[in-house]
Scaffold this motif. Structure first.
Motif, PDB file in Angstrom:
ATOM      1  N   GLY A 149     107.822  41.906  59.091  1.00 26.17           N
ATOM      2  CA  GLY A 149     108.404  42.904  58.205  1.00 26.17           C
ATOM      3  C   GLY A 149     109.529  42.368  57.350  1.00 26.17           C
ATOM      4  O   GLY A 149     109.863  42.948  56.318  1.00 26.17           O
ATOM      5  N   SER A 150     110.128  41.251  57.740  1.00 31.01           N
ATOM      6  CA  SER A 150     111.201  40.656  56.954  1.00 31.01           C
ATOM      7  C   SER A 150     110.653  39.755  55.852  1.00 31.01           C
ATOM      8  O   SER A 150     111.421  39.071  55.165  1.00 31.01           O
ATOM      9  N   SER A 200     116.339  38.836  58.781  1.00 32.68           N
ATOM     10  CA  SER A 200     115.843  38.985  60.147  1.00 32.68           C
ATOM     11  C   SER A 200     116.577  40.140  60.800  1.00 32.68           C
ATOM     12  O   SER A 200     117.803  40.084  60.958  1.00 32.68           O
ATOM     13  N   LYS A 201     115.841  41.178  61.165  1.00 32.16           N
ATOM     14  CA  LYS A 201     116.488  42.313  61.809  1.00 32.16           C
ATOM     15  C   LYS A 201     117.212  41.857  63.077  1.00 32.16           C
ATOM     16  O   LYS A 201     118.377  42.161  63.289  1.00 32.16           O
ATOM     17  N   SER A 202     116.518  41.120  63.908  1.00 40.03           N
ATOM     18  CA  SER A 202     117.080  40.741  65.209  1.00 40.03           C
ATOM     19  C   SER A 202     117.964  39.492  65.137  1.00 40.03           C
ATOM     20  O   SER A 202     118.800  39.262  65.992  1.00 40.03           O
ATOM     21  N   THR A 205     114.518  35.674  65.736  1.00 41.08           N
ATOM     22  CA  THR A 205     113.130  35.236  65.546  1.00 41.08           C
ATOM     23  C   THR A 205     113.085  33.733  65.305  1.00 41.08           C
ATOM     24  O   THR A 205     113.692  33.226  64.345  1.00 41.08           O
ATOM     25  N   GLU A 347     100.385  46.787  63.638  1.00 43.07           N
ATOM     26  CA  GLU A 347     101.508  46.664  64.574  1.00 43.07           C
ATOM     27  C   GLU A 347     101.953  48.055  65.038  1.00 43.07           C
ATOM     28  O   GLU A 347     102.409  48.231  66.168  1.00 43.07           O
TER      29      GLU A 347
HETATM   30  O1  F6P Z   1     107.164  39.684  66.229  1.00 42.10           O
HETATM   31  C1  F6P Z   1     106.956  40.838  65.496  1.00 42.10           C
HETATM   32  C2  F6P Z   1     108.204  41.258  64.815  1.00 42.10           C
HETATM   33  O2  F6P Z   1     109.078  41.733  65.756  1.00 42.10           O
HETATM   34  C3  F6P Z   1     107.957  42.283  63.718  1.00 42.10           C
HETATM   35  O3  F6P Z   1     107.929  43.567  64.195  1.00 42.10           O
HETATM   36  C4  F6P Z   1     109.086  41.994  62.785  1.00 42.10           C
HETATM   37  O4  F6P Z   1     108.852  42.530  61.525  1.00 42.10           O
HETATM   38  C5  F6P Z   1     109.092  40.488  62.819  1.00 42.10           C
HETATM   39  O5  F6P Z   1     108.811  40.154  64.149  1.00 42.10           O
HETATM   40  C6  F6P Z   1     110.365  39.822  62.359  1.00 42.10           C
HETATM   41  O6  F6P Z   1     111.458  40.218  63.137  1.00 42.10           O
HETATM   42  P1  F6P Z   1     112.939  39.989  62.667  1.00 42.10           P
HETATM   43  O7  F6P Z   1     113.134  40.730  61.396  1.00 42.10           O
HETATM   44  O8  F6P Z   1     113.783  40.490  63.777  1.00 42.10           O
HETATM   45  O9  F6P Z   1     113.125  38.504  62.447  1.00 42.10           O
END
Ligand code: F6P
Length: 518
Positions: A149-150, A200-202, A205, A347
């Motif tokens: 999604g990013s 990156s939301k988290s 990644t 997803e």
């Molecule tokens: O692994 C799947 C996922 O969690 C997706 O849902 C998300 O869009 C992607 O990885 C990227 O995650 P992030 O934006 O945290 O890097």
């Protein structure tokens, strides 16, 4: 058989052997019952194997799904993602007035004005001065580093709205761990005039962090560490992790934890778009989505476009037992739409467990979504759609203004779309010694989704339509469309391999690991 399948079964059986071409030509009430419009988006589902009784049966499914409550919870910012205890705030990014959290609107507005100010500064000729770099050079290349999604949302929007981009600024995307991905993105770029956006939301990644590290090394090798850092920005829901990575607070653009990754392009995750296309174009994209939100929340059930689209996909999936859907985008600029929808839908709806934790029955959950760009795909996999053993319903994505603009090739592109939809419907009876080989069975369902024109508002509405369609399907099947636990195991196993922990792998996997020197 699911309850849904059982309820639809009498209609499926009644319509199974009906001549679809003849049904379509009946017109009358069926014609008006199978067309929907919301702002610049139109859905024509007259080529679906549906009659008015079946449509009524589909709309009856909505009563059990308690759509009103669910919509109010979504727009109100309630927890609609119970397995992660989160709301889903993508609609709040388009209009923050509805959520009950009174501080949310302020946070969203503040985040928006920061990204807009930064984007304007980056678009100025002395851009890098504004980002704390004394050289005062302009930004010429933006590289978005992100995945899933990013990546897919910003990539789709940029590709679709390229006509609006600021001349002299080139936006590239890096998502893959193959070093060639970054190499291609930096090819011909001057480190001095390059801005890296880490999305990156988290901010955990591994693909994104490894590529971000490599991009920073590339900048630092040319400019030194300090100048490299002045050319890196981050969009994330975990600003602390971005700080730990070494990004200066003034170039960290946060978004809410309640914004799902595949729903995040409307947030600071769209930063690279805001810089390349301009804050005004980005606002117009949000406006288009907001108009679709307004339609989805207020339109009566039978006129509700996202709901209708969801019900048609439920009809084919749960009713007719067709697990896949093809998205055929007859617009070069929309060629990334199938890939975008693949993540959004697969997803979100690729689940076999309901909200109550019980296994979902067969024929539940989302469809396998695949597709490509018309008319190119007519010369690759359309043979399979016309004469293959299985039926896969097709969504034709059309852009009315493109085909009507008088250009002979654009006109021919529109003609190709109409011809394919008609060929799937009516088929053809072959003649002569090869009659059987030349026969196309026809009777194959399709829909046409038409955008008036490919502008920011239209694109925003088209994407929001699909977000809400997915939401409705989640509701009807009783699953959570906002989590994605299935992707976690593969991440853990990769970590094990990279850290030399081979204990849980089978012999074939270990042979491969040895081959790859893991
Ligand atoms: O692994 C799947 C996922 O969690 C997706 O849902 C998300 O869009 C992607 O990885 C990227 O995650 P992030 O934006 O945290 O890097």
């Amino acid at each position: 058989m699911t309850d849904i399948s059982r309820q639809l079964q009498p209609h499926v059986t009644r319509l199974a052997s009906v001549d679809l071409g003849a049904l379509v030509r009946e017109g009358g009430a069926r014609d008006s019952a199978l067309q929907w419009q919301a702002g610049p988006v139109r859905l024509d589902a007259r080529h679906q194997r549906l009659d008015t009784k079946a449509i009524d049966a589909l709309f009856a499914l909505v009563e059990a799904a308690r759509l009103d409550d669910a919509r109010a919870a979504l727009f109100g910012g309630d927890i609609v993602n119970p397995t992660e205890q989160r709301p889903a705030l993508h609609t709040a990014l388009r209009d923050a007035s509805a959520p009950k959290d009174r501080d949310l609107a302020g946070r969203i507005e503040a985040a928006r004005s920061r990204t807009a100010a930064f984007s304007n500064a980056c678009r100025a000729e002395n851009a890098l001065q504004a980002s704390g770099e004394i050289s005062g050079k302009p930004v010429r290349r933006i590289i978005n580093i992100g995945i899933g999604g990013s990546d897919l949302g910003p990539r789709l929007v940029y590709s679709a709205l390229k006509a609006y981009r600021r001349e002299g600024i080139d936006l590239r995307f890096v998502s893959n761990l193959d070093p060639a991905d970054l190499e291609d993105a930096i090819e011909g770029a001057d480190p001095e005039t390059t801005l890296i956006c880490i999305t990156s939301k988290s901010f955990t990644t591994s693909e994104t962090l490894m590529n971000a590290g490599a991009a920073r090394d590339w900048l630092a090798a040319a400019l030194g560490k300090e100048a490299a850092n002045a050319r890196i920005a981050a969009a994330t829901a975990a600003p602390d992790r971005a700080t730990d990575f070494g990004i200066a607070p003034e170039r960290i653009f946060p978004f809410e934890d309640g914004v799902g990754g595949r729903y995040s392009l409307w947030s600071a995750a769209g930063l690279c778009l805001e810089i390349a296309l301009g804050p005004e174009v980005f606002s117009r994209l949000l406006d288009g989505a907001r108009q679709m939100d307004a339609h989805f929340s207020a339109a009566p059930v039978k006129q509700n476009l996202p709901l209708a689209k969801a019900l048609i996909d439920v009809w084919n999936r749960a009713g007719r037992g067709l697990p896949a859907r093809c998205v055929a985008a007859y617009s070069s600029r929309l060629e990334l739409l199938p890939a975008y929808l693949q993540q959004l839908e697969m997803e979100s709806l690729g689940k076999s467990v309901g909200l109550d934790g019980a296994a979902l029955p067969p024929r539940s959950g989302g469809q396998l979504v695949w597709g490509g760009k018309g008319s190119d795909i007519q010369h690759s996999f359309f043979q399979w759609l016309h004469q293959g053993v299985d039926e896969v319903p097709v969504d034709f994505i059309a852009v009315a203004a493109l085909y009507a603009k008088g250009d002979a090739r654009a006109k021919a592109l529109g003609a190709n779309l109409v011809a394919q939809s008609a060929a799937l419907l009516d088929g053809h009876t072959g003649e002569g010694p090869l009659a059987a080989h030349k026969t196309l069975p026809g009777g194959r369902a399709s829909s046409v989704i038409t955008l008036e024109r490919l502008d920011p508002e239209g694109l925003g509405a088209l994407i929001a339509l699909h977000e809400h369609k997915v939401f409705c399907e989640g509701l009807i099947y009783g699953l959570n469309p906002f989590d994605q636990w299935g992707v976690e195991l593969g991440k853990l196993l990769t970590k094990d391999l990279l850290s030399g922990n081979h204990s849980r792998f089978d012999a074939a996997s270990l042979d491969l690991a040895r081959l790859f020197r893991l």
